[in-house]
Design an enzyme around this catalytic site. Structure first.
Site, short mmCIF file in Angstrom:
data_model
loop_
_atom_site.label_atom_id
_atom_site.label_comp_id
_atom_site.label_asym_id
_atom_site.label_seq_id
_atom_site.Cartn_x
_atom_site.Cartn_y
_atom_site.Cartn_z
N HIS A 339 2.17 52.96 -17.37
CA HIS A 339 1.40 52.69 -15.99
C HIS A 339 2.32 53.23 -14.65
O HIS A 339 2.58 52.44 -14.00
CB HIS A 339 1.12 51.16 -15.96
CG HIS A 339 -0.26 50.90 -15.81
ND1 HIS A 339 -1.34 51.04 -16.64
CD2 HIS A 339 -0.99 50.44 -14.48
CE1 HIS A 339 -2.54 50.83 -16.28
NE2 HIS A 339 -2.29 50.24 -14.84
N GLY A 344 -5.23 54.67 -10.68
CA GLY A 344 -5.49 56.18 -11.25
C GLY A 344 -4.88 56.13 -12.80
O GLY A 344 -5.26 57.11 -13.20
N ASN A 345 -4.15 55.36 -13.25
CA ASN A 345 -3.77 55.39 -14.65
C ASN A 345 -4.70 55.55 -15.67
O ASN A 345 -4.57 56.45 -16.49
CB ASN A 345 -2.70 54.28 -14.79
CG ASN A 345 -1.54 53.92 -13.92
OD1 ASN A 345 -0.59 54.95 -13.97
ND2 ASN A 345 -1.64 53.00 -13.14
N GLY A 346 -5.68 54.90 -15.67
CA GLY A 346 -6.73 55.00 -16.86
C GLY A 346 -7.50 56.10 -16.91
O GLY A 346 -7.58 56.77 -18.21
N ILE A 348 -6.27 59.17 -15.53
CA ILE A 348 -5.42 60.23 -16.18
C ILE A 348 -5.08 59.99 -17.53
O ILE A 348 -4.87 60.96 -17.96
CB ILE A 348 -4.42 59.99 -15.07
CG1 ILE A 348 -4.57 60.16 -13.69
CG2 ILE A 348 -3.08 61.18 -15.54
CD1 ILE A 348 -3.46 60.03 -12.71
N HIS A 349 -4.91 58.81 -18.05
CA HIS A 349 -4.61 58.68 -19.33
C HIS A 349 -5.52 59.27 -20.34
O HIS A 349 -5.46 59.99 -21.26
CB HIS A 349 -4.72 56.98 -19.56
CG HIS A 349 -5.39 56.83 -20.87
ND1 HIS A 349 -4.69 56.83 -22.09
CD2 HIS A 349 -6.62 56.06 -21.14
CE1 HIS A 349 -5.53 56.00 -23.18
NE2 HIS A 349 -6.45 55.79 -22.65
N ARG A 350 -6.99 59.08 -20.09
CA ARG A 350 -8.11 59.84 -20.63
C ARG A 350 -8.03 61.24 -20.31
O ARG A 350 -8.32 62.26 -21.10
CB ARG A 350 -9.33 59.19 -20.42
CG ARG A 350 -9.48 57.78 -20.95
CD ARG A 350 -10.87 57.03 -20.63
NE ARG A 350 -11.03 56.81 -19.19
CZ ARG A 350 -10.63 55.66 -18.66
NH1 ARG A 350 -9.80 54.82 -19.18
NH2 ARG A 350 -10.80 55.46 -17.43
#
Length: 513
Positions: A339, A344-346, A348-350
């Site tokens: 994280h 915005g992490n979620g 960018i993770h996807r």
């Protein structure tokens, strides 16, 4: 000290460090070492113990083994057992080596200089701690692999002459999650879904294929926002879709991640862009006191530069040696656990999933697998996968609440984000990819075929602009193939009763048959 440890290594129990065993048995391998040295680490997903019965079985996170599997009740015996039967848990091994110090490892190597497990332990000690043991280079012994590829997915391997091993770890000391070679994953890899996707698309006309790709791209973008509980305007969905469509063109490094964050956030007036400067957590707060109620605690800010650097190295090197879907799961899920950003992490993770798949040429050119849509449909399973590690990580991170309702991490935790078991994450991602190839791709292509046929047959009855034709279709779709009273008296009042009947029959023939 050694006698006390040996006694502890030999004790049979039914309750172990807060965990019930299926029967009275003696913990072995990693379980015994974690307990004996009181290591503050996330428990491995599966622990081993030896009972007095001659039956091997797994239950409630334990694998119960027979007396013939019992290792010597020593540090060396349990470490060799772990390396042989349990694969590598790098977070446990690093904490173990720090706890015992160099002497026991060096003495074990001197006693068995050609042993495969001693040389692997020797290499891992120096690789993980960055410290050289007081030993001369190995002169004898066949080269052995550091990672057993029959147990865990591994890289290609580079010879380490000092230890006479081949370092096939799929990463660096800054970043090296591992994935176990489960039956579910082996079955998915054997399906060769990349070739299957091209086979499915080979049956789709080019004009339909182009529109299918555009629809799936928007579907993934919209779903990624929905997972975060957001309903942004269409222009933001389209802007993020364009970014996803370009996935794989730029290497993942700190600069690229910052670019992605800026696009995801858009209006950054209330968000500090860049790597976090404060500790962070995922969860809620008590209403009255604002005390944090963490479900997951993120990596400390001071650890983020090295973690991001490790991810960059993985993307540019080790990821190319792993199966593409497994590599995508490793990079994407570790990113969301660390994280690194305030927000915005979620998304960018996807995005990182699409990045790795596109970079490796796994998906056909110009086509994005809408994995976010499957994650949204199976949101409970997606959350369970995310919580698989967070639930084991949270108890070993020492923290205290701050006056502002945040957390302050008090214990060293960087290794828990460098090294973790990404097996359930890889299995889930493969499931998502399988669903998009076997369901979403053919269903969307078939839908567009039927939609085109609908438009062509309607045009034989009445002329209308494309936008009006699409509106007609939407009304029928929303009302099980019938025009509502409102549609017949307002938007389509000019249609005669026979024309309405014909339109409804065309829709039902094509979409409700």
């Amino acid at each position: 000290m050694e006698r006390a440890l040996n006694k502890r290594f030999s004790e049979a129990v039914t309750f172990f460090r807060g965990l019930w065993l299926p029967e009275r048995a003696t913990p072995v391998g990693y379980a015994a070492l974690i307990d004996a040295y009181d290591l503050q680490v996330p428990w491995p997903r599966k622990l081993r113990a030896v009972s007095e019965r001659h039956r091997v079985y797994s239950e409630h996170g334990w694998e119960i083994l027979t007396p013939r599997h019992r290792p010597p009740a020593t540090f060396e015996g349990h470490l060799a057992f772990a390396l042989k039967h349990e694969g590598l848990d790098l977070a446990v091994l690093k904490r173990l080596f720090q706890a015992v110090g160099p002497q026991p490892i060096a003495e074990w190597i001197r006693a068995k200089p050609t042993g495969s497990y001693t040389r692997r332990a020797w290499f891992l000690y120096e690789w993980l701690l960055g410290e050289r043991l007081p030993l001369n280079d190995a002169k004898r012994g066949n080269y052995v692999l550091v990672v057993n590829p029959a147990i865990q997915w591994a890289g290609e391997g580079v010879a380490s002459k000092r230890h006479r091993v081949r370092n096939n770890l799929p990463g660096t000391p800054s970043f090296c999650p591992l994935v176990f070679r489960t039956e579910a994953l082996k079955a998915m890899v054997d399906l060769d879904l990349s070739a299957r996707a091209r086979e499915v698309l080979g049956e789709v006309p080019k004009d339909i294929l182009s529109r299918t790709a555009s629809f799936l791209l928007l579907k993934d973008s919209r779903s990624s926002y929905a997972i975060e509980g957001e309903r942004p305007p269409q222009d933001r969905i389209q802007r993020w879709a364009r970014v996803i469509g370009e996935a794989g063109r730029h290497p993942v490094d700190a600069e690229e991640l910052l670019r992605l964050q800026a696009i995801v956030i858009g209006d950054a007036r209330f968000v500090t862009l860049g790597l976090r400067k404060e500790d962070g957590f995922v969860g809620g707060r008590e209403h009255s006191s604002l005390r944090p109620l963490p479900e997951h605690i993120s990596a400390r800010p001071e650890d983020l530069p090295d973690l991001v650097s490790g991810m960059t190295a993985f993307d540019q090197e080790a990821a190319g040696q792993l199966d593409p879907v497994i590599a995508a799961a490793v990079l994407a899920f570790d990113f969301v656990y660390a994280h690194p950003f305030e927000d915005g992490n979620g998304r960018i993770h996807r995005y990182l999933i699409h990045h790795v798949l596109a970079e490796r040429g796994f998906n056909p050119p110009g086509l994005v697998f809408p994995v976010s849509a499957v994650m949204l449909e199976e949101i409970d399973r997606y959350r369970q996968v995310l919580e698989d590690y967070s639930r084991r990580l949270l108890p070993v991170i020492e923290w205290r609440p701050t006056a502002g309702g945040n957390v302050e991490v008090l214990s060293a935790s960087a290794d828990f984000y460098r090294f973790f078991d990404a097996t359930p994450h890889a299995e889930f991602l493969y499931h998502c990819v399988y669903r998009t190839i076997e369901r979403d791709l053919p269903e969307e292509a078939q839908f567009l075929r039927r939609y085109d046929a609908f438009c062509q047959r309607i045009e034989q009855i009445v002329d209308m602009p494309d936008a009006t034709l699409d509106l007609l279709f939407r009304f029928l779709q929303q009302n099980a193939g019938q025009l509502s009273k409102r549609a017949r008296t307002k938007e389509f009042a000019q249609l005669t009763d026979p024309e309405v009947a014909a339109v409804e029959k065309i829709y039902l023939d094509l979409f409700e048959a």
